[in-house]
Design an enzyme around this catalytic site. Structure first.
Site, short mmCIF file in Angstrom:
data_model
loop_
_atom_site.label_atom_id
_atom_site.label_comp_id
_atom_site.label_asym_id
_atom_site.label_seq_id
_atom_site.Cartn_x
_atom_site.Cartn_y
_atom_site.Cartn_z
CB CYS A 132 37.71 55.86 38.74
SG CYS A 132 35.97 55.43 38.82
CG ASN A 180 38.31 50.47 41.51
OD1 ASN A 180 38.04 49.73 40.56
ND2 ASN A 180 38.11 51.77 41.47
CD GLU A 223 31.41 50.69 32.28
OE1 GLU A 223 31.82 50.97 33.40
OE2 GLU A 223 31.73 49.66 31.65
CD GLU A 238 33.32 54.39 32.09
OE1 GLU A 238 33.73 55.35 32.76
OE2 GLU A 238 32.23 54.40 31.50
N1 LIG Z 1 36.40 55.40 35.15
C1 LIG Z 1 36.08 54.29 35.78
O1 LIG Z 1 34.94 53.83 35.74
C2 LIG Z 1 37.13 53.56 36.59
C3 LIG Z 1 36.70 52.59 37.51
C4 LIG Z 1 37.67 51.92 38.25
C5 LIG Z 1 39.02 52.21 38.09
N2 LIG Z 1 39.41 53.14 37.20
C6 LIG Z 1 40.85 53.48 37.06
O2 LIG Z 1 41.62 52.30 37.06
C7 LIG Z 1 42.91 52.55 37.60
C8 LIG Z 1 43.26 51.52 38.65
O3 LIG Z 1 43.04 50.24 38.16
P1 LIG Z 1 44.23 49.29 37.68
O4 LIG Z 1 45.47 49.59 38.46
O5 LIG Z 1 43.70 47.89 37.69
O6 LIG Z 1 44.45 49.77 36.17
P2 LIG Z 1 45.37 49.11 35.06
O7 LIG Z 1 45.26 49.98 33.87
O8 LIG Z 1 46.71 48.80 35.59
O9 LIG Z 1 44.71 47.68 34.77
C9 LIG Z 1 43.35 47.57 34.38
C10 LIG Z 1 43.16 46.25 33.66
O10 LIG Z 1 43.88 46.26 32.44
C11 LIG Z 1 44.69 45.09 32.32
N3 LIG Z 1 45.83 45.45 31.50
C12 LIG Z 1 47.00 46.00 31.90
N4 LIG Z 1 47.79 46.22 30.83
C13 LIG Z 1 47.12 45.79 29.74
C14 LIG Z 1 47.41 45.74 28.34
N5 LIG Z 1 48.56 46.20 27.84
N6 LIG Z 1 46.49 45.24 27.51
C15 LIG Z 1 45.29 44.79 27.98
N7 LIG Z 1 44.96 44.79 29.30
C16 LIG Z 1 45.87 45.29 30.16
C17 LIG Z 1 45.00 44.74 33.76
O11 LIG Z 1 45.42 43.41 33.88
C18 LIG Z 1 43.67 45.03 34.42
O12 LIG Z 1 42.75 43.97 34.22
C19 LIG Z 1 42.84 53.96 38.17
O13 LIG Z 1 43.45 54.87 37.30
C20 LIG Z 1 41.35 54.23 38.24
O14 LIG Z 1 41.00 55.57 38.20
C21 LIG Z 1 38.49 53.81 36.44
C1 LIG Z 2 30.44 53.21 42.82
N1 LIG Z 2 31.29 54.38 42.74
C2 LIG Z 2 31.66 54.80 44.09
C3 LIG Z 2 30.57 55.50 42.12
C4 LIG Z 2 32.52 54.08 42.03
C5 LIG Z 2 32.37 53.73 40.58
C6 LIG Z 2 33.58 53.04 39.99
C7 LIG Z 2 34.83 53.83 40.06
O1 LIG Z 2 35.91 53.45 40.49
#
Ligand SMILES: NC(=O)c1ccc[n+]([C@@H]2O[C@H](COP(=O)([O-])OP(=O)(O)OC[C@H]3O[C@@H](n4cnc5c(N)ncnc54)[C@H](O)[C@@H]3O)[C@@H](O)[C@H]2O)c1
Ligand SMILES: C[N+](C)(C)CCCC=O
Length: 510
Positions: free
Chosen positions: A304, A173, A484, A270
């Site tokens: 997220c 994202n 972070e 995260e």
């Molecule tokens: N808290 C935060 O800062 C934050 C920020 C952005 C997104 N997110 C979360 O991310 C999710 C969406 O992102 P997504 O669909 O890319 O998530 P995802 O967990 O499917 O994938 C994230 C990353 O992990 C890798 N990955 C997948 N399986 C793996 C494994 N078994 N071992 C190692 N790496 C692996 C993927 O290729 C990708 O690079 C949402 O739940 C969102 O809330 C959190």
């Molecule tokens: C920049 N924002 C909008 C705070 C998003 C942080 C990363 C989460 O997905």
């Protein structure tokens, strides 16, 4: 996505259209990779974007050998980089920030193509990214320990030392920004990093690696490996990887933690969220409406920390809802490269279908669609099959509905009425997640009281989803741990060594 089980050699397993490249199980002209194992085996994946059917680029997936090469070159660069002073590292990071600023437009355009978000938002992401590098450049020279006086003139001191080669694994994202949020503090502390972006957004991180090299980091200090889960696993299990910083979903986070546990590696997680946004009747209504839109519709709702459970004090429920719906209907959807677009395309077809599935289920469970929720078909014929949808506001929601409990990660806001402060705090905290939360009120004592009671890592008062890099960001509960941004992130990319210095003779007990 689950790969379909049956296939004809001449038809796509997903859409059943006749294949152009009949040997492949999926229609290359219509779909992005969904069957990771197939793409990993073939060591090739192809990227499709806002203009569905157009191949932007082809990339090789990194296997075990490539991951090892990346880690070994990062290890060699670490030897040089970790010996430099903080001030020397700071100069290089400042130069990287300068290059990003200079190339803002080009990188933002690439990010829009990479992710599908509007160019307007992509520019903000790039600004936050260079600000992050500048911020940690400023902190690099201040990484220090302390001096502790001991009896008889003896003393001790502590050193903050880097960890080594850190693995960064990102979500799709905020591809460039997530990489900068990890790389900036890691490099400022003297570490090297091998970064794996999501296979859905592999492009801009490569540009970041080039920029670091142009800025003067030792060759290999910031390496990129491409691929999906298998590549991520090779990275996490690599014996020379000292730390894992992961951004992504909770289920993957659990696997990452398991792999980190096997190697006793520190980990930053995260993860996802289902955050509450509480609107009290004494709020400044226009600000609260703006806040609710900011909390739900940035990056097509794929954020997220989004405040997707919007609790509204019953006294203002009607007026607030009417205004939110009116403003949501005005959001300009379409070609993300156009200046006035504010909502682009969702990341891919399976995700779009998933988001729409949540809306369908919400209706079945009794929620009312107050606006949006349908697919959006832009006038431009080349965007006709794009992954666009109308942002959706759901009314008549209750806490037990799936749309209120689960992370949708799309442009779907749920509105929930409440009557008292005590009640809303309890309901807001009634979730497995704890990433963020927000409150709108003119009563400043109430605002602080409520955020103090929220079990969430990132809280907003009278605003939502702004990202000053000076403030630590991260979750409670299933939303993860570690931070972070802010000074706090420096602790997660360094380790403390204690040195005890004897100034007298050794008094042996033997
Ligand atoms: N808290 C935060 O800062 C934050 C920020 C952005 C997104 N997110 C979360 O991310 C999710 C969406 O992102 P997504 O669909 O890319 O998530 P995802 O967990 O499917 O994938 C994230 C990353 O992990 C890798 N990955 C997948 N399986 C793996 C494994 N078994 N071992 C190692 N790496 C692996 C993927 O290729 C990708 O690079 C949402 O739940 C969102 O809330 C959190
Ligand atoms: C920049 N924002 C909008 C705070 C998003 C942080 C990363 C989460 O997905």
């Amino acid at each position: 996505s689950q790969p379909p089980t049956s296939a004809s050699p001449s038809r796509c397993r997903l859409c059943r259209r006749p294949q152009v490249f009949w040997r492949l199980p999926f229609c290359l002209l219509q779909h992005r990779p969904v069957n990771e194992s197939f793409w990993q085996k073939s060591a090739l994946f192809v990227l499709f974007k806002m203009c569905p059917g157009r191949v932007i680029t082809k990339l090789l997936s990194s296997g075990e050998k490539e991951v090892d090469l990346a880690v070994q070159s990062a290890k060699a660069a670490f030897k040089i980089w970790s010996q430099m002073s903080g001030m020397e590292r700071s100069r290089v990071l400042l130069e990287a920030a300068r290059i990003i600023r200079e190339q803002r437009e080009e990188i933002a355009t690439l990010e829009t193509i990479n992710n599908g978000k509007s160019i307007f938002e992509a520019r903000v992401d790039i600004d936050i990214s260079w600000q992050c590098l500048e911020y940690y450049a400023g902190l690099a020279g201040s990484l220090a320990g302390e001096h502790i006086q001991l009896p008889g003139g003896s003393f001790g001191y502590t050193r903050r030392e880097p960890l080594g080669v850190c693995a960064g694994i990102g979500a799709w994202n905020y591809p460039f920004q997530v990489a900068c949020w990890k790389a900036a503090p890691a490099l400022a502390c003297g570490n090297a990093m091998v970064f794996k972006p999501s296979p859905f957004t592999p492009l801009t991180v490569v540009r970041l690696a080039e920029i670091f090299t142009e800025a003067g980091v030792p060759k290999g200090l910031f390496n990129v490996v491409q691929g999906g889960a298998a590549t991520g696993q090779f990275l996490c299990h690599h014996p020379d990887v000292a730390k894992i910083s992961f951004t992504g979903s909770v289920p993957t986070g659990i696997k990452i933690m398991g792999m980190a546990a096997k190697g006793i590696k520190p980990v930053t997680l995260e993860l996802g969220g289902k955050s509450p946004l509480i609107i009290f009747s004494d709020c400044a209504l226009e600000n609260a409406v703006n806040g609710a839109l900011m909390a739900n519709f940035l990056t097509q709702g794929e954020v997220c920390c989004n405040g997707t459970r919007v609790f509204v004090e019953r006294k203002i429920l009607d007026v607030f809802t009417k205004e939110v719906v009116k403003r949501t209907q005005k959001i300009k959807i379409g070609d993300p490269l156009l200046e006035d677009t504010r909502m682009g395309a969702l990341i891919n077809r399976p995700h779009l279908d998933r988001v729409q599935g949540f809306i369908k289920q919400a209706k079945e469970q009794g929620a009312e669609v107050l606006c949006g929720g349908d697919l959006y078909v832009p006038d431009d014929p080349k965007l006709k099959n794009g992954y666009y949808m109308q942002p959706c506001v759901l009314g008549n929601c209750t806490d037990d509905m799936t749309c209120v409990k689960e992370e949708i990660f799309g442009p779907v806001m749920s509105i929930l009425p409440f009557d008292t402060e005590e009640e809303v705090v309890e309901r807001a905290n009634n979730t497995k997640f704890g990433l963020a939360g927000g409150v709108f009120t003119r009563d400043i004592q109430k605002a602080h009281r409520v955020v103090a009671a929220l079990k969430a890592g990132m809280c907003f008062i009278n605003n939502y989803n702004i990202s000053p890099v000076e403030l630590p960001f991260g979750g409670y509960k299933a939303s993860g741990f570690g931070r972070e941004n802010g000074r706090a992130a420096m602790e997660y990319y360094s380790q403390l060594k204690t040195v005890c210095v004897e100034m007298g003779d050794v008094e042996s007990v033997f």
